[in-house]
Design a protein around this motif. Structure first.
Motif, PDB file in Angstrom:
ATOM      1  N   UNK A 115       0.692  -1.219   0.479  1.00 14.32           N
ATOM      2  CA  UNK A 115      -0.110   0.147  -0.327  1.00 14.32           C
ATOM      3  C   UNK A 115       0.868   1.312   0.065  1.00 14.32           C
ATOM      4  N   UNK A 116       2.014   0.902   0.518  1.00 13.27           N
ATOM      5  CA  UNK A 116       2.891   2.428   0.474  1.00 13.27           C
ATOM      6  C   UNK A 116       3.133   2.593  -0.600  1.00 13.27           C
ATOM      7  N   UNK A 117       3.938   1.854  -1.454  1.00 10.15           N
ATOM      8  CA  UNK A 117       4.425   1.865  -2.665  1.00 10.15           C
ATOM      9  C   UNK A 117       3.318   2.629  -3.726  1.00 10.15           C
ATOM     10  N   UNK A 118       2.178   1.892  -3.786  1.00 12.92           N
ATOM     11  CA  UNK A 118       1.709   1.821  -4.188  1.00 12.92           C
ATOM     12  C   UNK A 118       1.425   3.635  -4.265  1.00 12.92           C
ATOM     13  N   UNK A 119       1.037   3.620  -2.994  1.00 11.94           N
ATOM     14  CA  UNK A 119       0.429   5.270  -2.640  1.00 11.94           C
ATOM     15  C   UNK A 119       1.454   6.244  -3.101  1.00 11.94           C
ATOM     16  N   UNK A 120       3.036   5.525  -2.871  1.00  7.84           N
ATOM     17  CA  UNK A 120       3.943   6.269  -3.630  1.00  7.84           C
ATOM     18  C   UNK A 120       3.923   7.023  -5.089  1.00  7.84           C
ATOM     19  N   UNK A 146      11.432 -12.396   9.417  1.00 12.60           N
ATOM     20  CA  UNK A 146      11.796 -12.514   8.656  1.00 12.60           C
ATOM     21  C   UNK A 146      12.381 -10.953   8.142  1.00 12.60           C
ATOM     22  N   UNK A 147      13.155 -10.079   9.033  1.00 13.76           N
ATOM     23  CA  UNK A 147      13.355  -8.730   8.285  1.00 13.76           C
ATOM     24  C   UNK A 147      13.199  -8.286   6.888  1.00 13.76           C
ATOM     25  N   UNK A 148      14.422  -9.759   6.616  1.00 19.59           N
ATOM     26  CA  UNK A 148      14.630  -9.640   5.267  1.00 19.59           C
ATOM     27  C   UNK A 148      13.347  -9.906   3.961  1.00 19.59           C
ATOM     28  N   UNK A 149      11.989 -10.960   4.478  1.00 17.97           N
ATOM     29  CA  UNK A 149      11.296 -11.341   3.639  1.00 17.97           C
ATOM     30  C   UNK A 149      10.596  -9.464   3.472  1.00 17.97           C
ATOM     31  N   UNK A 150      10.771  -8.920   4.195  1.00 18.43           N
ATOM     32  CA  UNK A 150      10.032  -7.603   3.925  1.00 18.43           C
ATOM     33  C   UNK A 150      10.216  -6.868   3.151  1.00 18.43           C
ATOM     34  N   UNK A 164      11.237  -5.496  -4.649  1.00 19.51           N
ATOM     35  CA  UNK A 164       9.600  -6.012  -5.935  1.00 19.51           C
ATOM     36  C   UNK A 164       8.712  -5.105  -6.037  1.00 19.51           C
ATOM     37  N   UNK A 165       8.445  -4.212  -5.177  1.00 18.14           N
ATOM     38  CA  UNK A 165       7.195  -3.254  -5.510  1.00 18.14           C
ATOM     39  C   UNK A 165       7.377  -2.576  -5.881  1.00 18.14           C
ATOM     40  N   UNK A 166       8.868  -2.375  -5.617  1.00 17.99           N
ATOM     41  CA  UNK A 166       8.640  -0.839  -6.858  1.00 17.99           C
ATOM     42  C   UNK A 166       9.029  -1.394  -7.860  1.00 17.99           C
ATOM     43  N   UNK A 167      10.268  -2.374  -8.680  1.00 22.64           N
ATOM     44  CA  UNK A 167      10.331  -2.267  -9.392  1.00 22.64           C
ATOM     45  C   UNK A 167       9.100  -2.707 -10.310  1.00 22.64           C
ATOM     46  N   UNK A 168       8.053  -3.490  -9.412  1.00 24.42           N
ATOM     47  CA  UNK A 168       7.091  -3.742 -10.553  1.00 24.42           C
ATOM     48  C   UNK A 168       6.011  -2.921 -10.479  1.00 24.42           C
ATOM     49  N   UNK A 169       6.653  -1.333 -10.093  1.00 23.80           N
ATOM     50  CA  UNK A 169       5.745  -0.263 -10.013  1.00 23.80           C
ATOM     51  C   UNK A 169       6.485   0.939 -10.642  1.00 23.80           C
ATOM     52  N   UNK A 186      14.687   3.031 -10.261  1.00 22.42           N
ATOM     53  CA  UNK A 186      15.911   4.054  -8.725  1.00 22.42           C
ATOM     54  C   UNK A 186      15.250   3.745  -7.540  1.00 22.42           C
ATOM     55  N   UNK A 187      14.627   3.686  -7.106  1.00 26.55           N
ATOM     56  CA  UNK A 187      14.753   2.901  -6.009  1.00 26.55           C
ATOM     57  C   UNK A 187      15.281   1.953  -5.272  1.00 26.55           C
ATOM     58  N   UNK A 188      14.340   1.333  -6.473  1.00 23.84           N
ATOM     59  CA  UNK A 188      14.834  -0.390  -5.612  1.00 23.84           C
ATOM     60  C   UNK A 188      16.334  -0.571  -5.942  1.00 23.84           C
ATOM     61  N   UNK A 189      17.091  -0.600  -7.099  1.00 20.89           N
ATOM     62  CA  UNK A 189      18.669  -0.036  -6.808  1.00 20.89           C
ATOM     63  C   UNK A 189      19.144   0.038  -5.955  1.00 20.89           C
ATOM     64  N   UNK A 190      18.636   0.698  -4.754  1.00 16.88           N
ATOM     65  CA  UNK A 190      19.672   1.577  -3.526  1.00 16.88           C
ATOM     66  C   UNK A 190      18.910   0.467  -2.317  1.00 16.88           C
TER      67      UNK A 190
END
Length: 103
Positions: free
Chosen positions: A38-43, A80-84, A90-95, A99-103
């Protein structure tokens, strides 16, 4: 069982074997993943519509980074923090926010 009635609601209830109920862990993980999605979708929608103010986007607290908050909350919920974090990337890349996903 019966011991759960006499403990604080904030305490972690284990099964009689001493393990955490896997169904509870699964539900917690689903919740955190939905928060990140939801946060990525809103962003992403805010990036497309520049006229939306930041106060309308996050009415509760200005500038709160919800994916980071979800990752921090994961360790307290025994997820697991890694799962989140992986789901966030993955959400950043799918939207299309590579550039944000690479960071």
């Amino acid at each position: 069982g019966k011991n759960a009635f006499f403990k604080d609601l904030t305490s972690i209830q284990l099964l009689p074997s001493g393990d955490m109920d896997p169904n509870v862990l699964s539900i917690r993980q689903q919740f955190l993943v939905k928060v990140v999605s939801a946060a990525v979708q809103t962003l992403c929608s805010a990036q497309k519509a520049k006229e939306v103010s930041e106060e309308e986007l996050f009415p509760f607290e200005k500038g709160k980074n919800w994916p980071t908050l979800a990752a921090d909350l994961a360790q307290y919920l025994q997820i697991s923090e890694d799962v989140v974090r992986r789901h966030y990337v993955c959400e950043l890349y799918s939207y299309g926010m590579d550039h944000l996903g690479e960071e």
